[in-house]
Design a protein around this motif. Sequence first.
Motif, PDB file in Angstrom:
ATOM      1  N   PRO A  14       0.811  -1.215   0.000  1.00 24.92           N
ATOM      2  CA  PRO A  14       0.000   0.000   0.000  1.00 24.92           C
ATOM      3  C   PRO A  14       0.849   1.272   0.000  1.00 24.92           C
ATOM      4  O   PRO A  14       0.506   2.255  -0.639  1.00 24.92           O
ATOM      5  CB  PRO A  14      -0.809  -0.105   1.292  1.00 24.92           C
ATOM      6  N   ASP A  15       1.976   1.234   0.689  1.00 24.57           N
ATOM      7  CA  ASP A  15       2.774   2.445   0.844  1.00 24.57           C
ATOM      8  C   ASP A  15       3.388   2.904  -0.475  1.00 24.57           C
ATOM      9  O   ASP A  15       3.843   4.039  -0.589  1.00 24.57           O
ATOM     10  CB  ASP A  15       3.900   2.229   1.865  1.00 24.57           C
ATOM     11  N   SER A  16       3.409   2.016  -1.476  1.00 25.49           N
ATOM     12  CA  SER A  16       4.032   2.413  -2.738  1.00 25.49           C
ATOM     13  C   SER A  16       3.059   3.162  -3.642  1.00 25.49           C
ATOM     14  O   SER A  16       3.466   3.726  -4.646  1.00 25.49           O
ATOM     15  CB  SER A  16       4.590   1.187  -3.463  1.00 25.49           C
ATOM     16  N   ILE A  17       1.766   3.157  -3.312  1.00 27.49           N
ATOM     17  CA  ILE A  17       0.823   3.930  -4.131  1.00 27.49           C
ATOM     18  C   ILE A  17       0.228   5.092  -3.330  1.00 27.49           C
ATOM     19  O   ILE A  17      -0.755   5.704  -3.731  1.00 27.49           O
ATOM     20  CB  ILE A  17      -0.283   3.057  -4.756  1.00 27.49           C
ATOM     21  N   ALA A  18       0.830   5.360  -2.172  1.00 29.10           N
ATOM     22  CA  ALA A  18       0.406   6.513  -1.364  1.00 29.10           C
ATOM     23  C   ALA A  18       1.592   7.465  -1.283  1.00 29.10           C
ATOM     24  O   ALA A  18       2.735   7.025  -1.271  1.00 29.10           O
ATOM     25  CB  ALA A  18       0.019   6.058   0.036  1.00 29.10           C
ATOM     26  N   PHE A  19       1.317   8.742  -1.236  1.00 31.77           N
ATOM     27  CA  PHE A  19       2.410   9.700  -1.180  1.00 31.77           C
ATOM     28  C   PHE A  19       2.037  10.809  -0.207  1.00 31.77           C
ATOM     29  O   PHE A  19       0.958  11.390  -0.300  1.00 31.77           O
ATOM     30  CB  PHE A  19       2.665  10.283  -2.568  1.00 31.77           C
ATOM     31  N   PRO A  20       2.927  11.111   0.770  1.00 29.91           N
ATOM     32  CA  PRO A  20       2.593  12.119   1.781  1.00 29.91           C
ATOM     33  C   PRO A  20       2.302  13.470   1.118  1.00 29.91           C
ATOM     34  O   PRO A  20       3.129  13.987   0.365  1.00 29.91           O
ATOM     35  CB  PRO A  20       3.851  12.217   2.638  1.00 29.91           C
ATOM     36  N   HIS A  65       1.303   4.178 -16.216  1.00 29.81           N
ATOM     37  CA  HIS A  65       0.986   4.185 -14.787  1.00 29.81           C
ATOM     38  C   HIS A  65       2.211   4.538 -13.945  1.00 29.81           C
ATOM     39  O   HIS A  65       2.104   5.265 -12.965  1.00 29.81           O
ATOM     40  CB  HIS A  65       0.359   2.855 -14.368  1.00 29.81           C
ATOM     41  N   LEU A  66       3.362   4.025 -14.323  1.00 29.17           N
ATOM     42  CA  LEU A  66       4.578   4.373 -13.582  1.00 29.17           C
ATOM     43  C   LEU A  66       4.864   5.873 -13.671  1.00 29.17           C
ATOM     44  O   LEU A  66       5.242   6.503 -12.686  1.00 29.17           O
ATOM     45  CB  LEU A  66       5.785   3.630 -14.153  1.00 29.17           C
ATOM     46  N   MET A  67       4.660   6.440 -14.850  1.00 29.55           N
ATOM     47  CA  MET A  67       4.945   7.854 -15.033  1.00 29.55           C
ATOM     48  C   MET A  67       3.982   8.729 -14.243  1.00 29.55           C
ATOM     49  O   MET A  67       4.344   9.788 -13.751  1.00 29.55           O
ATOM     50  CB  MET A  67       4.891   8.230 -16.523  1.00 29.55           C
ATOM     51  N   THR A  68       2.727   8.288 -14.137  1.00 25.96           N
ATOM     52  CA  THR A  68       1.707   9.081 -13.439  1.00 25.96           C
ATOM     53  C   THR A  68       1.838   8.960 -11.924  1.00 25.96           C
ATOM     54  O   THR A  68       1.401   9.841 -11.177  1.00 25.96           O
ATOM     55  CB  THR A  68       0.288   8.613 -13.856  1.00 25.96           C
ATOM     56  N   LEU A  69       2.407   7.867 -11.472  1.00 28.51           N
ATOM     57  CA  LEU A  69       2.542   7.624 -10.031  1.00 28.51           C
ATOM     58  C   LEU A  69       3.348   8.750  -9.404  1.00 28.51           C
ATOM     59  O   LEU A  69       4.380   9.154  -9.925  1.00 28.51           O
ATOM     60  CB  LEU A  69       3.255   6.284  -9.849  1.00 28.51           C
ATOM     61  N   VAL A  70       2.867   9.254  -8.253  1.00 26.67           N
ATOM     62  CA  VAL A  70       3.543  10.386  -7.621  1.00 26.67           C
ATOM     63  C   VAL A  70       4.727   9.899  -6.784  1.00 26.67           C
ATOM     64  O   VAL A  70       4.574   9.014  -5.952  1.00 26.67           O
ATOM     65  CB  VAL A  70       2.560  11.170  -6.725  1.00 26.67           C
ATOM     66  N   GLY A  71       5.901  10.443  -7.004  1.00 24.05           N
ATOM     67  CA  GLY A  71       7.055  10.157  -6.148  1.00 24.05           C
ATOM     68  C   GLY A  71       8.047   9.198  -6.771  1.00 24.05           C
ATOM     69  O   GLY A  71       7.681   8.118  -7.224  1.00 24.05           O
ATOM     70  N   PHE A  72       9.309   9.573  -6.741  1.00 26.64           N
ATOM     71  CA  PHE A  72      10.329   8.738  -7.363  1.00 26.64           C
ATOM     72  C   PHE A  72      10.515   7.420  -6.603  1.00 26.64           C
ATOM     73  O   PHE A  72      10.617   6.350  -7.199  1.00 26.64           O
ATOM     74  CB  PHE A  72      11.656   9.505  -7.422  1.00 26.64           C
TER      75      PHE A  72
END
Lengths: 436, 436
Positions: free
Chosen positions: A61-67, A387-394
């Motif tokens: 879950p933590d990989s698709i959430a971004f603070p 999807h990888l490009m749209t995902l927030v956070g490196f």
Amino acid sequence: MNLELPKSEHPRVLVIGGGFGGIELAKKLRNKPFQVVMLDRHNYHTFQPLLYQVSTGGLEPDSIAFPLRKIFKGQENFVFRVTEVQEIIPEANKVITDIGEISYDYLVMATGSTTNYFGQKEIEANAMPMKTIPEALNLRSLILQNLEKSLIENNKVVYDTLLNFVVVGGGPTGVETAGALSELKRHVLKNDYPELDLNKVNIYLIEGSPELLGAMSPQAQKKAKDFLVEMGVTVLTESRVLSYDGSTLKLADGQSIPTSTVIWSAGVMGELIPGFAAASIVRGNRLKVNAYNAVEGYTNVFAIGDIAAMITEETPLGLPGVAPAAIQQGKHLAKNLYNRVSNRALEPFKYFDKGSMATVGRNKAVVDLHKIRFQGVFAWFAWMFVHLMTLVGFRNKVVVFVNWVWNYFSYDRGTRLIIREYEKRPKEPEPTQTIL
Amino acid sequence: MNLELPKSEHPRVLVIGGGFGGIELAKKLRNKPFQVVMLDRHNYHTFQPLLYQVSTGGLEPDSIAFPLRKIFKGQENFVFRVTEVQEIIPEANKVITDIGEISYDYLVMATGSTTNYFGQKEIEANAMPMKTIPEALNLRSLILQNLEKSLIENNKVVYDTLLNFVVVGGGPTGVETAGALSELKRHVLKNDYPELDLNKVNIYLIEGSPELLGAMSPQAQKKAKDFLVEMGVTVLTESRVLSYDGSTLKLADGQSIPTSTVIWSAGVMGELIPGFAAASIVRGNRLKVNAYNAVEGYTNVFAIGDIAAMITEETPLGLPGVAPAAIQQGKHLAKNLYNRVSNRALEPFKYFDKGSMATVGRNKAVVDLHKIRFQGVFAWFAWMFVHLMTLVGFRNKVVVFVNWVWNYFSYDRGTRLIIREYEKRPKEPEPTQTIL
């Protein structure tokens, strides 16, 4: 009581929601003469398109959430608070939240959408939604707990309910979830549960209309269905759910399926907050907006993304509820807000449709880019890339990429963990409150 | 009622607990003439040494958990059930679980340890433990929620409780947690909470004895303390906690600290299951074992790892509660069980002490390898290398490595997410039960 916020000489833009639209808008207001105050009930942005991979053990879950605070690191005109907004009072230019009242000069509703059960209370009480990370984790626990339970179940009827998995709704989320469940069955369960008779594990996908992926091309629709059938999913189109009591799903054609897992992806509706005039609310609990994203009847209240219904002649139902529409509106509205305070002319919003895509399984996806349509391996890589490009956070991009490479070569789903027990409705973080 | 398990012609080794000792033992019994039945209340193995990094937002929980079924993929003599064992009945060679009774030929207690509050009920009710993944996640939520709350808090006393973080216990876990909190404060909070006065954020480490890291060399003890002080942690040694009511921590010397976050890492005790004769239980709720890991008074009941107290002249307190001791005992016991059914002589266990290490922060760790002792950057890399190598699962190793590299170069802690609201005691998955 008014909530104390940092002072500012600039007009305040209050943004409710840290989804795709809200963060794009707030980012674009950086270094502009506004104070941007964002409210969200979570302290993180959720990348909803990949929630189904969390539910099926493919991603943490933590990989698709971004603070959210991290997105706006160093943005001096940005203020964030974790809270739930209870009511909007447009005539007083303020909102009421769990932590106090907040006034605004401009209000931007970017609250997104929530699961729509179309008023069917029994289904709402028993089916599983999948719109937030706690909900996805809850579903992951339920699926894994059912498998564990099946090993000690002697009652044949109960046994069947544990091993039948039903996905309702043949849009992208439903198709992707059914596909992911099929891969979990074929690649993971045979190793994890050698005692289990895999023939007893059934995955159903139920759709009311004649075709899956209603918004896509006939080729994509057909290919997605073929892929699913090939993968062993029972696809029932033109099939309507009558009722679900937690153990038996009844269909309009008289069929019934014993199941304790019904994943409801049959519809969404706007995540509306009370306080708007009835005339500004349209079908699907959405706020009717004009071409400048202003909510009907208001001059300083705007809506973007899933909660906004921008109804024009070309789009009588509004724009599709997808990330690109929200992002484009957020960007555009930021520009118009700046135009407005600079006394420049506003520009009407123009949607640029980037096309659509859905993935069914490894090497199996469908892509429609207007006139260019393709399916299969290349579509699958395109889907992953987008999807990888749209995902927030490196960091998130790297972790998701590692997982996908791992899953691809190992046929594995590494995060099949029951961290917390399944509950019908996961407890969401409570809004921040004073302890006084 | 007996639980139905797959039939086997071989004697059954019942292993309770999927920690370091249990999995090593079960792996080593692969292809040996036994049926290995493992029970655990979770469906995953927890890598406890890194729990503190989950609590402080440095790692995702899923990267330090590994599905137990996956470890034993393809091991034909292995059976796993998720359940909690309620009672052992050694005279009948069986155990009572939530899912039924299970008989055994050999029983291996590998249940590990749990937090020890030394009978102080008020502290148990208010302080935070950190021995399981749900507990670590709960602590992560509490820390982040307190920071969010501090922004809207007008009462000065309450404000202080939110920003004082107290770690009790100066062993490796306490030292590592205090160090990680200090890094969170110095590298993340100043960006995430520009409104916050960082001088108000205080981290305390409280230890009853005169030195931190009691089991390590004087050099390591001194250096660890120096590191912590340099990092701004208030280290109080020879300091005893009198009481903690949820908002004020009182020390024996009269000092009191207003705080709503007390992390209790001051002690552990064996995770004992009822049913053993009093004579077999020693200090710290552990089972007294002989040099063959047999529990005192029993011939077919064994204990390994933290729950076992192997008391000899050289080790009057038993072996240290660390992973290498559990792994070595698991491996050794597997060999002896095979010796036993093959009518070969048993070999007494010999502990090979690999030394010990603790990390305080980036480039700051202490390592004792018998006569070789070193501290600082090289020790820090050694610490990371050893932990990565011990971590179960290649995917996990890669994800943890990516996070560490990311954290090193960005000074970031990427997983500062409040996924579920803090609860005093997180709900653990309930044991699998029949629905009948």
